[in-house]
Design a protein around this motif. Sequence first.
Motif, PDB file in Angstrom:
ATOM      1  N   SER A 193     -60.359 -25.204 -45.768  1.00 14.30           N
ATOM      2  CA  SER A 193     -61.800 -25.062 -45.525  1.00 14.30           C
ATOM      3  C   SER A 193     -62.638 -25.363 -46.759  1.00 14.30           C
ATOM      4  N   ARG A 194     -62.012 -25.325 -47.940  1.00 12.21           N
ATOM      5  CA  ARG A 194     -62.723 -25.577 -49.185  1.00 12.21           C
ATOM      6  C   ARG A 194     -62.655 -27.040 -49.622  1.00 12.21           C
ATOM      7  N   MET A 195     -62.051 -27.883 -48.812  1.00  8.44           N
ATOM      8  CA  MET A 195     -61.916 -29.289 -49.164  1.00  8.44           C
ATOM      9  C   MET A 195     -63.216 -30.063 -48.910  1.00  8.44           C
ATOM     10  N   ASP A 196     -63.395 -31.133 -49.689  1.00 11.71           N
ATOM     11  CA  ASP A 196     -64.543 -32.017 -49.471  1.00 11.71           C
ATOM     12  C   ASP A 196     -64.240 -33.073 -48.421  1.00 11.71           C
ATOM     13  N   ALA A 197     -62.969 -33.373 -48.225  1.00 13.49           N
ATOM     14  CA  ALA A 197     -62.546 -34.302 -47.177  1.00 13.49           C
ATOM     15  C   ALA A 197     -61.097 -33.993 -46.834  1.00 13.49           C
ATOM     16  N   VAL A 198     -60.750 -34.167 -45.567  1.00 14.97           N
ATOM     17  CA  VAL A 198     -59.389 -33.891 -45.104  1.00 14.97           C
ATOM     18  C   VAL A 198     -58.860 -35.104 -44.344  1.00 14.97           C
ATOM     19  N   ILE A 199     -57.645 -35.498 -44.687  1.00 11.63           N
ATOM     20  CA  ILE A 199     -56.963 -36.606 -44.016  1.00 11.63           C
ATOM     21  C   ILE A 199     -55.790 -36.042 -43.233  1.00 11.63           C
ATOM     22  N   ALA A 200     -55.624 -36.461 -41.983  1.00  9.54           N
ATOM     23  CA  ALA A 200     -54.450 -36.121 -41.182  1.00  9.54           C
ATOM     24  C   ALA A 200     -53.588 -37.367 -41.060  1.00  9.54           C
ATOM     25  N   THR A 201     -52.267 -37.196 -41.159  1.00 11.62           N
ATOM     26  CA  THR A 201     -51.384 -38.356 -41.104  1.00 11.62           C
ATOM     27  C   THR A 201     -51.078 -38.826 -39.684  1.00 11.62           C
ATOM     28  N   SER A 202     -51.540 -38.075 -38.684  1.00 11.18           N
ATOM     29  CA  SER A 202     -51.383 -38.483 -37.290  1.00 11.18           C
ATOM     30  C   SER A 202     -52.381 -37.717 -36.441  1.00 11.18           C
ATOM     31  N   ASN A 203     -52.616 -38.186 -35.249  1.00  9.59           N
ATOM     32  CA  ASN A 203     -53.510 -37.470 -34.337  1.00  9.59           C
ATOM     33  C   ASN A 203     -52.930 -36.121 -33.945  1.00  9.59           C
ATOM     34  N   ARG A 204     -51.606 -36.042 -33.866  1.00 11.58           N
ATOM     35  CA  ARG A 204     -50.956 -34.772 -33.541  1.00 11.58           C
ATOM     36  C   ARG A 204     -51.199 -33.758 -34.657  1.00 11.58           C
ATOM     37  N   THR A 205     -51.147 -34.219 -35.905  1.00  8.21           N
ATOM     38  CA  THR A 205     -51.456 -33.352 -37.048  1.00  8.21           C
ATOM     39  C   THR A 205     -52.906 -32.912 -37.013  1.00  8.21           C
ATOM     40  N   ALA A 206     -53.806 -33.839 -36.713  1.00  7.48           N
ATOM     41  CA  ALA A 206     -55.242 -33.528 -36.684  1.00  7.48           C
ATOM     42  C   ALA A 206     -55.549 -32.420 -35.689  1.00  7.48           C
ATOM     43  N   ALA A 207     -54.786 -32.335 -34.610  1.00  3.11           N
ATOM     44  CA  ALA A 207     -55.038 -31.327 -33.580  1.00  3.11           C
ATOM     45  C   ALA A 207     -54.807 -29.906 -34.088  1.00  3.11           C
ATOM     46  N   TYR A 208     -54.038 -29.752 -35.173  1.00  2.00           N
ATOM     47  CA  TYR A 208     -53.779 -28.427 -35.732  1.00  2.00           C
ATOM     48  C   TYR A 208     -54.799 -28.025 -36.788  1.00  2.00           C
ATOM     49  N   LEU A 209     -55.677 -28.938 -37.156  1.00  4.92           N
ATOM     50  CA  LEU A 209     -56.684 -28.643 -38.174  1.00  4.92           C
ATOM     51  C   LEU A 209     -57.932 -28.058 -37.522  1.00  4.92           C
ATOM     52  N   GLU A 210     -58.578 -27.140 -38.217  1.00  6.47           N
ATOM     53  CA  GLU A 210     -59.780 -26.501 -37.701  1.00  6.47           C
ATOM     54  C   GLU A 210     -61.025 -26.980 -38.439  1.00  6.47           C
ATOM     55  N   VAL A 211     -60.878 -28.082 -39.163  1.00  5.17           N
ATOM     56  CA  VAL A 211     -62.009 -28.695 -39.865  1.00  5.17           C
ATOM     57  C   VAL A 211     -62.032 -30.175 -39.494  1.00  5.17           C
ATOM     58  N   PRO A 212     -63.165 -30.843 -39.658  1.00  5.11           N
ATOM     59  CA  PRO A 212     -63.210 -32.288 -39.391  1.00  5.11           C
ATOM     60  C   PRO A 212     -62.214 -33.029 -40.285  1.00  5.11           C
ATOM     61  N   SER A 213     -61.592 -34.038 -39.733  1.00  2.00           N
ATOM     62  CA  SER A 213     -60.604 -34.806 -40.503  1.00  2.00           C
ATOM     63  C   SER A 213     -60.644 -36.273 -40.085  1.00  2.00           C
ATOM     64  N   THR A 214     -60.041 -37.094 -40.911  1.00  2.06           N
ATOM     65  CA  THR A 214     -59.875 -38.519 -40.629  1.00  2.06           C
ATOM     66  C   THR A 214     -58.387 -38.800 -40.511  1.00  2.06           C
ATOM     67  N   THR A 215     -57.968 -39.424 -39.429  1.00  2.00           N
ATOM     68  CA  THR A 215     -56.555 -39.762 -39.268  1.00  2.00           C
ATOM     69  C   THR A 215     -56.256 -41.086 -39.948  1.00  2.00           C
ATOM     70  N   ILE A 216     -55.368 -41.039 -40.926  1.00  2.00           N
ATOM     71  CA  ILE A 216     -54.893 -42.246 -41.610  1.00  2.00           C
ATOM     72  C   ILE A 216     -53.371 -42.169 -41.630  1.00  2.00           C
ATOM     73  N   MET A 217     -52.752 -42.992 -40.835  1.00  2.00           N
ATOM     74  CA  MET A 217     -51.297 -42.944 -40.728  1.00  2.00           C
ATOM     75  C   MET A 217     -50.647 -43.678 -41.893  1.00  2.00           C
ATOM     76  N   HIS A 218     -49.457 -43.212 -42.246  1.00  2.00           N
ATOM     77  CA  HIS A 218     -48.729 -43.848 -43.328  1.00  2.00           C
ATOM     78  C   HIS A 218     -48.426 -45.302 -42.981  1.00  2.00           C
ATOM     79  N   GLY A 219     -48.344 -46.109 -44.009  1.00  2.00           N
ATOM     80  CA  GLY A 219     -48.028 -47.518 -43.821  1.00  2.00           C
ATOM     81  C   GLY A 219     -46.681 -47.873 -44.419  1.00  2.00           C
ATOM     82  N   ILE A 220     -46.273 -49.096 -44.207  1.00  2.00           N
ATOM     83  CA  ILE A 220     -44.984 -49.593 -44.669  1.00  2.00           C
ATOM     84  C   ILE A 220     -45.192 -50.768 -45.600  1.00  2.00           C
TER      85      ILE A 220
END
Length: 354
Positions: free
Chosen positions: A116-143
Amino acid sequence: MEDISDVEIIAPNFKRRLSGVTSTIIQLIPVQRALGQKVATLGPGLPESLPHIGYLSLFRLWRRPNHRALRVWHARRNIEMLPAIFMRDILRMKLKIVFTSASQRKHSGWTKFLVSRMDAVIATSNRTAAYLEVPSTTIMHGIDTQRFFPAADKAAAKTAVSLPADRKIAGCFGRVRHQKGTDLFVDSMIGLLPQRPDWIAIVAGRATPAHQAFETELKEKVKAAGLGERILFVGEHTNIPDWYRALDLFIAPQRWEGFGLTPLEAMATQVPVVATDVGAFSELLATGKDETGILIPAGSLAEMTEAAALFMDDPERTKHAGAHGLSRAITSFSIEREATTIGEIYEKLLSSAN
């Protein structure tokens, strides 16, 4: 050692033991630097080749970096969020904090507070984002498609890692342990290989001391089935892309996973995938018309065996799934795309005057 005056983004790594997070940092930072992002690491357990700063440099965080009003601290663990909050909120250092979450479970109250104290939050998947209670941006890992690419000559690729050039090969890569489902892979191969003499299977990865008895039990089971020369435990290797290029089928049998890059690594080497529905696997694979692999329930030996057989017994399906996987890995999951999208978040924070 980097001059802190020139560093705009700090990527801490406060865990000495190699982990998925550490591996992400190692792979991502050279790409970020190549894109012009002025990032440096802090902490142990990283190659000396990565740009880094020392702990004493933190005393200079009250000063602005060259050409910017502040810096960004990119945390990936609780232990990395906490000191950043202290430096920003108590010591009043000129910082903005980004946190990347890969967790797919409910967070503790302590973690929720930190996030909750973060200035920005990144989720590595949409499934991960669903567990967050703050706004986030989904950016999946790349290869890294400069490391993971198809074999120009499949027979030569097999010979290069001392595997028989005249056999089809199914593989399972990663730590040998129950969580990773290594036993499910082995059991499925014990059921499939006797009727498919042109196929063999390999397990690439190591068992830590706590899981060596588990590995020994699997080897004994393979020997008892008379498949000791067809289900091979090849250990851990640093040249893992070469082993992917030798494969004709990759199986990701995990019972649980935070994200999981192995299906993506296989796709980038033009190998079709059978994967359990854990981590980000459902978001990495494509099914249907442009199939890259088959998604199955976690823990289901019967469905793993059936899915593997569908590819083993259908060379055309295998070929098409491999081609679609390669295309999907390049267009949607390159590490350059990941680094660029993260860079957009950095730039937004670096450009803020607050």
